[in-house]
Design a protein around this motif. Structure first.
Motif, PDB file in Angstrom:
ATOM      1  N   ASP A  93      -6.049  38.496  42.467  1.00 16.01           N
ATOM      2  CA  ASP A  93      -4.816  39.036  41.906  1.00 16.01           C
ATOM      3  C   ASP A  93      -3.859  37.912  41.514  1.00 16.01           C
ATOM      4  O   ASP A  93      -3.595  37.003  42.309  1.00 16.01           O
ATOM      5  CB  ASP A  93      -4.142  39.955  42.929  1.00 16.01           C
ATOM      6  CG  ASP A  93      -2.989  40.722  42.333  1.00 16.01           C
ATOM      7  OD1 ASP A  93      -3.100  41.182  41.175  1.00 16.01           O
ATOM      8  OD2 ASP A  93      -1.957  40.861  43.023  1.00 16.01           O
ATOM      9  N   GLY A  94      -3.360  37.954  40.271  1.00 13.99           N
ATOM     10  CA  GLY A  94      -2.394  36.975  39.791  1.00 13.99           C
ATOM     11  C   GLY A  94      -2.974  35.695  39.234  1.00 13.99           C
ATOM     12  O   GLY A  94      -2.227  34.773  38.924  1.00 13.99           O
ATOM     13  N   SER A  95      -4.302  35.635  39.094  1.00 13.08           N
ATOM     14  CA  SER A  95      -4.920  34.431  38.518  1.00 13.08           C
ATOM     15  C   SER A  95      -5.582  34.765  37.191  1.00 13.08           C
ATOM     16  O   SER A  95      -6.382  35.703  37.115  1.00 13.08           O
ATOM     17  CB  SER A  95      -5.942  33.835  39.488  1.00 13.08           C
ATOM     18  OG  SER A  95      -5.288  33.311  40.624  1.00 13.08           O
TER      19      SER A  95
ATOM     20  N   ARG B  26      -2.481  32.555  41.098  1.00 15.75           N
ATOM     21  CA  ARG B  26      -1.981  33.475  42.139  1.00 15.75           C
ATOM     22  C   ARG B  26      -0.501  33.786  41.926  1.00 15.75           C
ATOM     23  O   ARG B  26       0.284  33.824  42.863  1.00 15.75           O
ATOM     24  CB  ARG B  26      -2.271  32.927  43.516  1.00 15.75           C
ATOM     25  CG  ARG B  26      -3.771  32.796  43.736  1.00 15.75           C
ATOM     26  CD  ARG B  26      -4.127  32.181  45.051  1.00 15.75           C
ATOM     27  NE  ARG B  26      -5.577  31.949  45.064  1.00 15.75           N
ATOM     28  CZ  ARG B  26      -6.373  32.363  46.019  1.00 15.75           C
ATOM     29  NH1 ARG B  26      -5.910  33.021  47.046  1.00 15.75           N
ATOM     30  NH2 ARG B  26      -7.657  32.107  45.940  1.00 15.75           N
ATOM     31  N   GLY B  27      -0.152  34.005  40.652  1.00  7.34           N
ATOM     32  CA  GLY B  27       1.197  34.406  40.281  1.00  7.34           C
ATOM     33  C   GLY B  27       2.096  33.284  39.789  1.00  7.34           C
ATOM     34  O   GLY B  27       3.142  33.545  39.198  1.00  7.34           O
TER      35      GLY B  27
ATOM     36  N   ARG C 153      -9.087  37.147  33.090  1.00  9.52           N
ATOM     37  CA  ARG C 153      -8.413  37.506  34.341  1.00  9.52           C
ATOM     38  C   ARG C 153      -9.437  37.440  35.456  1.00  9.52           C
ATOM     39  O   ARG C 153     -10.469  38.104  35.389  1.00  9.52           O
ATOM     40  CB  ARG C 153      -7.827  38.909  34.254  1.00  9.52           C
ATOM     41  CG  ARG C 153      -7.071  39.301  35.512  1.00  9.52           C
ATOM     42  CD  ARG C 153      -6.387  40.614  35.369  1.00  9.52           C
ATOM     43  NE  ARG C 153      -5.451  40.492  34.251  1.00  9.52           N
ATOM     44  CZ  ARG C 153      -4.577  41.413  33.913  1.00  9.52           C
ATOM     45  NH1 ARG C 153      -4.525  42.532  34.560  1.00  9.52           N
ATOM     46  NH2 ARG C 153      -3.764  41.226  32.904  1.00  9.52           N
TER      47      ARG C 153
ATOM     48  N   MET D 109      -2.179  31.304  35.116  1.00 11.64           N
ATOM     49  CA  MET D 109      -1.505  31.890  36.275  1.00 11.64           C
ATOM     50  C   MET D 109      -2.381  31.566  37.476  1.00 11.64           C
ATOM     51  O   MET D 109      -3.567  31.892  37.468  1.00 11.64           O
ATOM     52  CB  MET D 109      -1.368  33.402  36.135  1.00 11.64           C
ATOM     53  CG  MET D 109      -0.474  33.813  35.011  1.00 11.64           C
ATOM     54  SD  MET D 109       1.075  34.566  35.432  1.00 11.64           S
ATOM     55  CE  MET D 109       0.846  35.424  36.920  1.00 11.64           C
TER      56      MET D 109
END
Length: 128
Positions: free
Chosen positions: A52-54, A84-85, A48, A82
């Protein structure tokens, strides 16, 4: 051919190979219901990012049970990212991993997660 159904999954954190790698490792324990009536065990390696979101993950799982009544086993290989989402996930049968009644199996399994967190699958496959 197409198989559909649901599955439950238990994820258990495992000790990573290197504590400084930033990678996480999990064991997988799945129970499939529906057209694929099977149990699987596997391992997942994930990362991760600080954004956020990657994130990304790879996994291998050995599936044993029955697919439309044909008994045997096979291996699924996962590759997911993922950005960025925005998710991209590919889950393929490893070539020549099918055994017994599932020898020669090929295909791709799509995973669906509903708003309540329930898991289902659509498995597009071919058998000789």
């Amino acid at each position: 051919m197409q198989a559909t159904g649901t599955f439950t999954v238990k994820l258990e954190p495992q000790q990573p190979a290197s504590v400084d790698s930033g990678l996480g490792r999990m064991s997988l324990d799945k129970q499939f219901s529906g057209d694929l009536d099977a149990h699987s065990l596997g391992e997942m390696l994930a990362y991760r990012s600080a954004v956020d979101g990657s994130a990304g993950y790879v996994a291998m799982e050995r599936v044993v049970g029955a697919l439309h009544g044909r008994r045997g086993g096979f291996v699924l290989q996962h590759s997911g990212t993922m950005d960025r989402g925005a998710a991209v996930l590919v889950v393929n049968v490893v070539p020549d991993s099918g055994t017994d009644g599932l020898a020669g199996l090929s295909g791709t399994l799509a995973i669906h997660i509903d708003a309540q967190g329930g898991h289902s699958y659509t498995f597009e496959y071919a058998l000789p």
